[in-house]
Design an enzyme around this catalytic site. Structure first.
Site, PDB file in Angstrom:
ATOM      1  N   SER A  92      18.795   8.173 -13.155  1.00  0.00           N
ATOM      2  CA  SER A  92      20.071   8.399 -13.852  1.00  0.00           C
ATOM      3  C   SER A  92      20.719   9.741 -13.504  1.00  0.00           C
ATOM      4  O   SER A  92      21.919   9.920 -13.750  1.00  0.00           O
ATOM      5  CB  SER A  92      19.878   8.302 -15.363  1.00  0.00           C
ATOM      6  OG  SER A  92      19.096   9.375 -15.846  1.00  0.00           O
ATOM      7  N   LYS A 105      20.105  14.685 -19.328  1.00  0.00           N
ATOM      8  CA  LYS A 105      21.487  14.353 -18.978  1.00  0.00           C
ATOM      9  C   LYS A 105      22.287  15.655 -18.868  1.00  0.00           C
ATOM     10  O   LYS A 105      21.804  16.738 -19.174  1.00  0.00           O
ATOM     11  CB  LYS A 105      22.135  13.461 -20.046  1.00  0.00           C
ATOM     12  CG  LYS A 105      21.376  12.183 -20.386  1.00  0.00           C
ATOM     13  CD  LYS A 105      21.386  11.152 -19.294  1.00  0.00           C
ATOM     14  CE  LYS A 105      20.620   9.899 -19.677  1.00  0.00           C
ATOM     15  NZ  LYS A 105      20.465   8.960 -18.542  1.00  0.00           N
TER      16      LYS A 105
END
Length: 255
Positions: free
Chosen positions: A70, A143
């Site tokens: 990701s 993230k």
């Protein structure tokens, strides 16, 4: 012819006669004492190193393992990253920071840790606790911060860019080549005490955009932040520093 008479030495004083070393056992005692001293010093060094490692992990730096794609190409599967625990406890979080945070609830699938057997599991847990092994990501995610508390984050403008507080940002500095800022439109205002986060591999990242129905509404509580990733240390051929891309957000006004 004179006969020689053998000369007999007078008996020595028993108190002044050295006793054979083997009879007293002194060297054996000294060896035992030396061995115990070495063992004690080794134990002190090992315990001190473990305590120091635990303090560093708890207060300063912690290692994490990257399990997914990701955050490509910034982070690859299998990377080991170092995370500063001074953020947010001492230092502030900023837009653009890469943060490790505990799952706010339901972002991750149930995690089953690998089984190394009773002894192996105990050793692995112990080394992880003191910081000598990287933390598994069974309950953590990593993230990039796009929105801070109070920010309005929308996507997309006429050029397909993310807009923060009315200013379109150009994310080519870190977004994965070939990715677009978002394939799905959104318009959110970040609540107080929360963050809006996205992965750098936008088309393969289950981030704030896709967890709106989970606890927190897709936002990450700042209290869940473990720290900011500042370096990749393994594998060696990918070792690098991770700096905040400040220029991307420099024109974004306060909310």
């Amino acid at each position: 012819m004179t006969e020689s008479v053998p000369v007999t030495e007078p008996p020595s004083d028993p108190e002044q006669t050295p006793t054979p070393a083997a009879a007293t056992g002194a060297p054996r005692h000294r060896a035992r004492t030396t061995g115990l001293g070495l063992l004690r010093e080794t134990a002190i060094i090992v315990v001190s190193a473990l305590v120091l490692s635990w303090l560093i992990k708890t207060l300063l730096v912690q290692a994490f393992y990257i399990p997914s794609a990701s955050m490509q190409d910034t982070l690859e599967v299998g990377d080991r990253v170092m995370v500063s625990r001074l953020v947010p406890r001492v230092l502030d979080i900023h837009r653009g920071d890469v943060v490790v945070f505990k799952d706010p609830g339901g972002w991750l699938e149930p995690y089953v840790a690998p089984d190394h057997g009773p002894i192996g599991n105990a050793i692995s847990r112990g080394l992880t606790v003191v910081g000598l092994l990287p933390q598994d990501t069974g309950e953590h995610l990593i993230k990039r911060v796009i929105g801070m508390p109070g920010d309005q984050v929308t996507c997309c403008d006429a050029d397909g860019r993310v807009v923060v507080n009315g200013v379109a940002i150009t994310e080519t500095m870190y977004i994965k080549p070939g990715s677009i800022p978002s394939q799905d439109p959104f318009n959110v205002t970040v609540p107080e005490g929360m963050l809006f986060v996205m992965g750098d591999n936008r088309q393969d990242s289950a981030d704030s955009r896709y967890n709106t129905g989970k606890p927190g509404g897709g936002f990450v509580p700042i209290d869940n932040v473990v720290g900011t990733a500042f370096a990749t240390v393994w594998p060696f051929d990918r070792a690098t520093w991770h700096r905040n891309p400040g220029s991307v957000f420099e024109q974004v006004p306060a909310p």
